[in-house]
Design a protein around this motif. Structure first.
Motif, PDB file in Angstrom:
ATOM      1  N   ARG A 219       0.833  -1.132  -0.050  1.00 27.54           N
ATOM      2  CA  ARG A 219       0.132  -0.091  -0.011  1.00 27.54           C
ATOM      3  C   ARG A 219       0.944   1.336  -0.039  1.00 27.54           C
ATOM      4  O   ARG A 219       0.576   2.194  -0.922  1.00 27.54           O
ATOM      5  CB  ARG A 219      -0.852   0.002   1.263  1.00 27.54           C
ATOM      6  N   ASN A 220       1.929   1.267   0.757  1.00 27.36           N
ATOM      7  CA  ASN A 220       2.764   2.368   0.771  1.00 27.36           C
ATOM      8  C   ASN A 220       3.620   2.597  -0.339  1.00 27.36           C
ATOM      9  O   ASN A 220       3.435   3.804  -1.058  1.00 27.36           O
ATOM     10  CB  ASN A 220       3.818   2.274   1.863  1.00 27.36           C
ATOM     11  N   TYR A 221       4.126   1.563  -1.164  1.00 31.19           N
ATOM     12  CA  TYR A 221       4.724   1.446  -2.399  1.00 31.19           C
ATOM     13  C   TYR A 221       3.700   2.263  -3.330  1.00 31.19           C
ATOM     14  O   TYR A 221       4.009   2.964  -4.472  1.00 31.19           O
ATOM     15  CB  TYR A 221       5.502   0.486  -2.913  1.00 31.19           C
ATOM     16  N   GLU A 223       1.035   3.993  -3.049  1.00 32.14           N
ATOM     17  CA  GLU A 223       0.876   5.455  -2.952  1.00 32.14           C
ATOM     18  C   GLU A 223       1.860   6.169  -3.650  1.00 32.14           C
ATOM     19  O   GLU A 223       1.388   7.214  -4.220  1.00 32.14           O
ATOM     20  CB  GLU A 223       0.848   5.773  -1.329  1.00 32.14           C
ATOM     21  N   LEU A 224       2.968   5.549  -3.551  1.00 29.80           N
ATOM     22  CA  LEU A 224       3.952   6.401  -4.216  1.00 29.80           C
ATOM     23  C   LEU A 224       3.903   6.157  -5.705  1.00 29.80           C
ATOM     24  O   LEU A 224       4.324   7.217  -6.457  1.00 29.80           O
ATOM     25  CB  LEU A 224       5.443   6.060  -3.626  1.00 29.80           C
ATOM     26  N   HIS A 227       1.460   8.243  -7.590  1.00 25.33           N
ATOM     27  CA  HIS A 227       1.744   9.673  -7.338  1.00 25.33           C
ATOM     28  C   HIS A 227       2.419  10.382  -8.583  1.00 25.33           C
ATOM     29  O   HIS A 227       3.649  10.133  -8.729  1.00 25.33           O
ATOM     30  CB  HIS A 227       2.448   9.954  -6.112  1.00 25.33           C
ATOM     31  N   PHE A 351       5.643  13.074   1.848  1.00 22.93           N
ATOM     32  CA  PHE A 351       5.266  11.801   2.231  1.00 22.93           C
ATOM     33  C   PHE A 351       5.983  11.606   3.890  1.00 22.93           C
ATOM     34  O   PHE A 351       6.693  10.674   3.832  1.00 22.93           O
ATOM     35  CB  PHE A 351       5.860  10.868   1.268  1.00 22.93           C
TER      36      PHE A 351
END
Length: 420
Positions: A219-221, A223-224, A227, A351
């Motif tokens: 999920r974190n990757y 989000e990046l 973007h 971030f």
């Protein structure tokens, strides 16, 4: 509410650490620069040894470039694990663990008896080396916040430029008296000093622990990756950086074998580039207080393209001239000093909650592209530096296109969307 409480606790804990010598701003910046220098030292110190190692291993330029690209791939790939680990367990444990791995790999490089064995240890060395630059960026973001990080990163880059200033010359001097394995033994010793300094002086700056669950990491990757500004800025900075790495890894063959520069003088070639990079970083720090990071990055990307055009023209006019490559490279290095700190600051700006992961993905993109461009140059480089110049021109031109888009759109600040 829970995140707010964690961040408040972080601020209280960090103020309590202010008595630590490393927390004094100049000392902290110097330590972060020494951490970040682990990467360029690992590349630059063995450059003058590459032609001699090629003959010792009875191999060719392409295989020697494999030892450089293997290091860059190890450096790039471990970023994907380094960031989540640092966001979960903290910056200090990952820094110390990675530095210890670097020490072991450097000792392995020193005892290598073949080019493929050396490439294997260089890959592992790259894994260990990536924690220094990645987490130096992350700690700067932790400590200085989204707006002051650009200036801090510029000052770190200026201090870090001492590594490429000293490394090739030191490597060349060492090779006059001791064999090539001594270069890797020196790197192991430097890493030992870094590990001791981190353990003794560097405070933990992790503001909020993240989960190591695969879904949380994905999920974190995710989000990046979705973007657009993060990707555009990361790739733009990486392309300009890839041009420098291609130049560095090809320099031993270009200057020593093709242009006949004596080994003792090889290190002096890099002084002009280092002066350019330090000047660009110093200018970058000054501009950070008065201009948007997007504007500075665009200006730096434009200068990078101009310098490679000048280099190409100078080469056509004076194909055997060392200065035809060295002087335009000074301008290119200045451009990189402008681009990189501001590209990092823009990419990390939104971030704070996953700064380690964001810095890691930024580093993966940067080193992955550098590895690709370096491998391409290694395959094309035979008896003329023209493939190197054309690759640098193509990479910097594409970087300028992306920097133009970011400048036109305007990157978001933390918590706010981009402007249309």
């Amino acid at each position: 509410m829970k995140k707010t409480a964690h961040r408040r606790a972080f601020r209280v804990r960090y103020r309590a650490m202010s008595s630590s010598p490393a927390h004094d701003s100049p000392r902290l910046l110097a330590l972060l620069a020494a951490l970040a220098a682990l990467g360029p030292l690992s590349v630059d110190m063995y450059l003058p040894a590459m032609p001699g190692m090629m003959r010792a291993f009875d191999t060719d330029i392409a295989h020697m470039h494999l030892t450089a690209s293997a290091y860059l791939w190890g450096f790039a790939i471990f970023h994907l694990a380094c960031g989540p680990l640092a966001d979960r367990f903290g910056r200090r444990p990952v820094l110390i663990g990675g530095t210890l791995l670097f020490i072991v790999a450097s000792l392995g490089c020193a005892q290598s008896t073949g080019v493929l064995e050396l490439a294997y240890y260089r890959f592992v060395q790259g894994i260990g080396a990536c924690v220094g630059p990645t987490l130096a960026r992350t700690i700067a973001r932790d400590v200085y916040g989204p707006t002051r990080a650009a200036r801090a990163l510029s000052l770190i880059a200026m201090l870090m430029a001492l590594a490429p200033a000293v490394a090739p010359g030191l490597g060349g001097v060492m090779l006059r008296f001791v064999p090539w394995p001594s270069v890797f033994l020196f790197l192991a010793g430097y890493a030992v000093v870094i590990a001791v300094l981190v353990f003794r002086y560097l405070p933990e700056t992790l503001p909020l622990r993240q989960s190591l669950h695969p879904l949380a990491i994905a999920r974190n990757y995710g989000e990046l990756i979705v973007h657009p500004f993060f990707l555009a800025v990361s790739i733009a900075g990486a392309l300009v950086y890839a041009g420098l790495l291609a130049y560095l890894t090809a320099s031993g063959f270009v200057f020593i074998d093709m242009l006949g520069v004596p080994l003792p003088w090889f290190g002096l070639i890099f002084l002009t580039s280092v002066v350019g990079y330090m000047s660009g970083s110093a200018l970058s720090a000054r501009l950070a207080s008065h201009h948007r990071s997007e504007t500075v990055m665009f200006a730096g990307s434009s200068i990078a393209v101009a310098s490679t055009v000048i280099m190409l023209a100078a080469y056509w006019l004076l194909p055997q001239s060392v200065l035809a490559l060295v002087l335009p490279m000074t301008l290119y290095a200045l451009a990189l000093g402008l681009v990189m700190p501001h590209a990092m600051a823009i990419a990390l700006r939104p971030f704070a909650h996953i700064a380690g992961t964001a810095s890691a993905l930024l580093g993966f993109v940067q080193m992955g592209l550098a590895a690709l461009v370096t491998a391409m140059v290694g395959e094309l480089l035979v008896d003329t530096p023209l493939p190197l110049i054309l690759c640098m021109l193509g990479a910097s031109a594409l970087g300028l296109v992306l920097a133009s888009w970011v400048q036109w759109r305007g990157a978001p600040v933390e918590g706010l969307p981009a402007t249309d």
